[in-house]
Enzyme design. Structure first.
Site, PDB file in Angstrom:
ATOM      1  N   ASP A 145      31.748  36.684 -37.615  1.00 26.34           N
ATOM      2  CA  ASP A 145      31.070  35.544 -38.598  1.00 26.34           C
ATOM      3  C   ASP A 145      29.547  35.553 -38.243  1.00 26.34           C
ATOM      4  OD1 ASP A 145      33.583  34.679 -39.088  1.00 26.34           O
ATOM      5  OD2 ASP A 145      33.984  33.685 -37.196  1.00 26.34           O
ATOM      6  N   GLY A 148      46.476  29.943 -48.385  1.00 28.50           N
ATOM      7  CA  GLY A 148      45.685  30.252 -49.609  1.00 28.50           C
ATOM      8  C   GLY A 148      45.121  29.281 -50.618  1.00 28.50           C
ATOM      9  N   SER A 149      44.798  28.098 -49.788  1.00 32.12           N
ATOM     10  CA  SER A 149      44.124  27.087 -51.109  1.00 32.12           C
ATOM     11  C   SER A 149      42.846  27.671 -51.630  1.00 32.12           C
ATOM     12  CB  SER A 149      44.148  25.609 -50.423  1.00 32.12           C
ATOM     13  OG  SER A 149      43.088  25.822 -49.399  1.00 32.12           O
ATOM     14  N   ASP A 166      29.348  41.478 -41.558  1.00 33.21           N
ATOM     15  CA  ASP A 166      29.050  42.781 -40.902  1.00 33.21           C
ATOM     16  C   ASP A 166      30.031  43.129 -39.715  1.00 33.21           C
ATOM     17  OD1 ASP A 166      28.449  40.865 -38.802  1.00 33.21           O
ATOM     18  OD2 ASP A 166      26.363  41.207 -38.715  1.00 33.21           O
ATOM     19  N   GLU A 181      34.461  24.182 -49.652  1.00 32.62           N
ATOM     20  CA  GLU A 181      34.624  25.501 -49.843  1.00 32.62           C
ATOM     21  C   GLU A 181      35.313  25.786 -51.162  1.00 32.62           C
ATOM     22  OE1 GLU A 181      35.890  26.957 -45.281  1.00 32.62           O
ATOM     23  OE2 GLU A 181      37.434  26.776 -47.004  1.00 32.62           O
ATOM     24  N   HIS A 237      33.265  30.711 -44.056  1.00 31.46           N
ATOM     25  CA  HIS A 237      33.887  30.282 -42.616  1.00 31.46           C
ATOM     26  C   HIS A 237      33.570  28.588 -42.864  1.00 31.46           C
ATOM     27  CE1 HIS A 237      34.185  30.354 -38.334  1.00 31.46           C
ATOM     28  NE2 HIS A 237      33.303  29.548 -38.463  1.00 31.46           N
TER      29      HIS A 237
HETATM   30  C1  GRF Z   1      39.352  28.332 -44.800  1.00 32.80           C
HETATM   31  O1  GRF Z   1      38.971  26.870 -44.289  1.00 32.80           O
HETATM   32  C2  GRF Z   1      38.283  29.226 -44.714  1.00 32.80           C
HETATM   33  O2  GRF Z   1      36.997  28.858 -44.332  1.00 32.80           O
HETATM   34  C3  GRF Z   1      38.787  29.794 -43.374  1.00 32.80           C
HETATM   35  O3  GRF Z   1      40.186  29.691 -43.321  1.00 32.80           O
HETATM   36  C4  GRF Z   1      40.633  28.708 -44.220  1.00 32.80           C
HETATM   37  C5  GRF Z   1      41.710  29.294 -45.206  1.00 32.80           C
HETATM   38  O4  GRF Z   1      42.163  28.125 -45.902  1.00 32.80           O
HETATM   39  N1  GRF Z   1      38.307  31.339 -43.002  1.00 32.80           N
HETATM   40  P1  GRF Z   1      43.404  28.463 -46.913  1.00 32.80           P
HETATM   41  O5  GRF Z   1      44.314  29.511 -46.499  1.00 32.80           O
HETATM   42  O6  GRF Z   1      42.518  29.197 -48.089  1.00 32.80           O
HETATM   43  O7  GRF Z   1      43.780  27.114 -47.270  1.00 32.80           O
END
Ligand code: GRF
Length: 211
Positions: A164, A27-28, A160, A193, A128
């Site tokens: 992905d 959950g970063s 959808d 992200e 993603h």
């Molecule tokens: C992220 O890289 C996201 O793109 C992918 O899963 C990862 C989740 O990382 N879908 P975190 O659990 O939020 O650290």
């Protein structure tokens, strides 16, 4: 099943959009979003965090921030399609009971069925770790390294019924270095992200995204 995308209402600071964040792991991304929401006026608020396991490390971020959270593991005693349907119905009840208006997948590792997706279409987003349509699936960083690309990144998209494959909202590029391993590339992409996703949620909440 509906093909229609229905976007969320245009929210305001006084009446922020109610988000549910769905996670499976550390959950970063959730942590970055909660920090973003905690340090400025936002037109969205995380009203619920849902994990598909009781041990998802990311639940601690919800706890620390005082955000409601629930873990919804796959139900016991059912198999295949029925199990998945019962699981998604349980999640759906959680979302409805908290008046959720936008579902934010943030490292949620299950593929959602068309039952779930068609209900939330336009109000269900994912991030993603690749520049889609390149490298969909669970091993995006490994696949990018194996393909020898010099640039990768992340993609925020509407979900959808495919994997992905929904409409792209925005992407952010990062370089791929000769010295990269899956871990170093993953970390560099996550940095991008953590900046991109909260900003896109600002835009969606304020009605700045169209399809
Ligand atoms: C992220 O890289 C996201 O793109 C992918 O899963 C990862 C989740 O990382 N879908 P975190 O659990 O939020 O650290």
């Amino acid at each position: 099943m509906s093909d229609e995308y229905v976007l969320p209402r245009k929210a305001t600071l006084e009446s922020p959009l109610r988000l549910a964040v769905m996670i499976s792991g550390g959950g970063s991304g959730l942590q970055a979003l909660l920090k973003h929401q905690g340090c400025g006026d936002r037109a969205h608020v995380t009203a619920l965090v849902i994990a598909d396991t009781e041990t998802a490390g990311g639940l601690s971020h919800a706890m620390d921030a005082g955000v409601d959270f629930v873990s919804v593991p796959l139900p016991q005693g059912l198999k295949g399609h029925e199990r998945r349907r019962a699981h998604e119905e349980q999640i759906m009840r959680c979302l409805v009971s908290k008046d959720i208006e936008l579902v934010v997948l943030s490292g949620y590792m299950r593929i959602l069925s068309s039952y779930f997706v068609s209900h939330w279409k336009g109000r269900l987003v994912n991030i993603h770790p690749s520049l889609l349509p390149d490298f969909p699936g669970a091993h995006a960083q490994r696949d990018a390294l194996e393909a020898g690309v010099r640039v990768s990144g992340c993609t925020v998209h509407f979900v959808d019924e495919g994997v992905d494959s929904g409409p792209v909202i925005e992407q952010r590029e990062v370089p791929v270095l000769d010295s990269d391993t899956v871990d170093t590339l993953r970390d560099r992409i996550k940095e991008a992200e953590h900046d991109l996703y909260p900003k896109i949620l600002d835009d969606i909440s304020l009605g700045r995204i169209s399809l």
